[in-house]
Design an enzyme around this catalytic site. Structure first.
Site, mmCIF file in Angstrom:
data_model
loop_
_atom_site.group_PDB
_atom_site.id
_atom_site.type_symbol
_atom_site.label_atom_id
_atom_site.label_comp_id
_atom_site.label_asym_id
_atom_site.label_seq_id
_atom_site.Cartn_x
_atom_site.Cartn_y
_atom_site.Cartn_z
ATOM 1 N N HIS A 174 -50.314 61.670 21.049
ATOM 2 C CA HIS A 174 -50.094 62.608 19.879
ATOM 3 C C HIS A 174 -50.594 64.162 20.387
ATOM 4 O O HIS A 174 -50.840 65.071 19.399
ATOM 5 C CB HIS A 174 -50.999 62.259 18.530
ATOM 6 C CG HIS A 174 -50.423 61.096 17.711
ATOM 7 N ND1 HIS A 174 -50.883 60.348 16.717
ATOM 8 C CD2 HIS A 174 -49.070 60.541 18.023
ATOM 9 C CE1 HIS A 174 -50.082 59.453 16.300
ATOM 10 N NE2 HIS A 174 -49.092 59.465 17.015
ATOM 11 N N ASN A 194 -38.251 56.314 10.897
ATOM 12 C CA ASN A 194 -37.242 56.787 11.759
ATOM 13 C C ASN A 194 -36.295 57.771 11.193
ATOM 14 O O ASN A 194 -35.771 58.806 12.231
ATOM 15 C CB ASN A 194 -36.751 55.635 12.793
ATOM 16 C CG ASN A 194 -37.501 54.725 13.284
ATOM 17 O OD1 ASN A 194 -38.909 55.203 13.807
ATOM 18 N ND2 ASN A 194 -37.165 53.443 13.506
ATOM 19 N N HIS A 228 -41.368 53.483 19.126
ATOM 20 C CA HIS A 228 -41.126 53.017 17.923
ATOM 21 C C HIS A 228 -39.761 51.733 18.259
ATOM 22 O O HIS A 228 -40.008 50.826 17.558
ATOM 23 C CB HIS A 228 -40.354 54.001 17.187
ATOM 24 C CG HIS A 228 -41.133 54.843 16.292
ATOM 25 N ND1 HIS A 228 -40.813 55.579 14.927
ATOM 26 C CD2 HIS A 228 -42.460 55.277 16.626
ATOM 27 C CE1 HIS A 228 -42.047 56.206 14.846
ATOM 28 N NE2 HIS A 228 -42.908 55.991 15.651
ATOM 29 N N ARG A 235 -41.798 59.087 21.637
ATOM 30 C CA ARG A 235 -41.901 58.436 20.375
ATOM 31 C C ARG A 235 -40.915 57.602 20.087
ATOM 32 O O ARG A 235 -41.130 56.421 19.503
ATOM 33 C CB ARG A 235 -42.183 59.545 19.329
ATOM 34 C CG ARG A 235 -42.305 59.002 17.791
ATOM 35 C CD ARG A 235 -42.586 60.057 16.923
ATOM 36 N NE ARG A 235 -43.125 59.717 15.678
ATOM 37 C CZ ARG A 235 -42.029 59.736 14.674
ATOM 38 N NH1 ARG A 235 -40.787 60.117 14.669
ATOM 39 N NH2 ARG A 235 -42.541 59.676 13.537
#
Length: 329
Positions: free
Chosen positions: A189, A91, A63, A59
């Protein structure tokens, strides 16, 4: 420790995608031969203590890429005069795994000072995180440099979990990724966990006419309400988390099966059933995990090359940080 029999696939897609970006597989072979091994060891060490580190690193890479490209700007600490990416929404309270990158960087600086970029370490760690949870292995084209700018205000480019199909498709297209690649990447996910606050609107405050999202499986919604109860005034404890699915440490296609059963955790997950094209792709991946993993790897390689810095002539200023947490003096 691999949690199921991994399918090993060394893809030669790098040469097709890097073009003028000057990245290459085996970039550190003659510069710092143990670079990838050291990163792998740090990922494995952290994973042995907490298997949630793997989805955390994946992740973080995602990001980072969606803000200024793959330049490791997400690793920079805030200063009194600047709020950095790592402390911006979403975040600030949701990212984890920083210590893995920082530990790997410390070892690499001791072994090959000033050679391996933080951006490459993060790309290697994301690959290793996929592999250690049962996903395919791939060769990472490397040679990235690190950015010198990190602003929390720019995290608005990260696709939101409450976005509908149009919103998230546009967010991916803005970064040069197709809707097909988006669907493949959302399969990430299948591992990890989520803070309740990222989806609680689907449980308690969905719309003026529906307190609960009608597209959410009612039995699943009931389970989520037990794990994410409302507090005084309807508040949700920001520290509460739930697993993404029943196999949160296994990189398998169960995510797509869940979406088809209306068990997608985020609005941005469930929205894959709202168009014939994305629903057909979701059905294909749910029925054939090999196809999904192949597409996922190809999309990861492409994503990891978005707006990369390589120190090429005319490129905006970049560097190889000696400490991933701050820019060089």
């Amino acid at each position: 420790m691999v949690l199921y029999t991994a399918l090993f696939l060394v893809l030669n897609l790098g040469s097709q995608l890097i073009g003028a970006q000057h990245l290459q597989v085996g970039f550190y072979n003659n510069k710092c031969k143990d670079a990838e091994l050291i990163v792998k060891e740090e990922v494995e060490k952290a994973f042995a203590k907490d298997n949630g580190i793997a989805p955390g690193l994946l992740r973080m890479h995602f990001h980072d890429t969606f803000v200024r490209g793959c330049d490791a700007s997400i690793l920079i600490d805030s200063t009194p005069g600047n709020l950095a990416e790592k402390d911006g929404p979403p975040n600030g309270i949701t990212l984890r795994g920083f210590e893995v990158i920082y530990n790997a960087k410390a070892r690499l600086e001791a072994e090959c000072e000033g050679v391996v970029s933080c951006a490459d370490i993060l790309s290697f760690a994301a690959r290793d995180s996929v592999h250690i949870t049962g996903g395919m292995f791939w060769e990472v084209p490397a040679g990235r440099r690190d950015g010198r700018i990190s602003r929390a205000s720019e995290t608005v480019d990260i696709p939101p979990p409450f976005g509908n199909l149009s919103v998230i498709t546009q967010a991916f297209r803005k970064k040069g990724l197709t809707q097909d690649e988006m669907v493949a990447l959302l399969g990430a996910h299948t591992i990890g966990r989520s803070h309740c606050t990222s989806f609680s609107n689907r449980l308690y405050n969905f719309s003026p006419t529906n307190s609960q999202d009608p597209t959410l499986n009612r039995f699943y919604a009931s389970q989520l309400k037990q794990e994410c109860p409302q507090g005084p005034g309807g508040s949700i404890d920001p520290n509460l988390v739930v697993e993404m699915n029943l196999s949160p440490a296994l990189m398998d296609p169960s995510y797509f099966a869940d979406v088809l059963k209306c068990r997608g955790l985020f609005t941005s997950d469930q929205t894959l059933t709202t168009s014939p094209q994305t629903k057909n792709q979701t059905e294909e991946y749910a029925g054939n995990g090999l196809i999904w993993q192949q597409d996922f790897v190809a999309a990861m390689i492409k994503m990891s090359q978005i707006e990369v810095l390589t120190g090429a002539p005319g490129e905006r200023r970049s560097e190889i940080r000696s400490n991933c947490r701050r820019i060089n003096p």
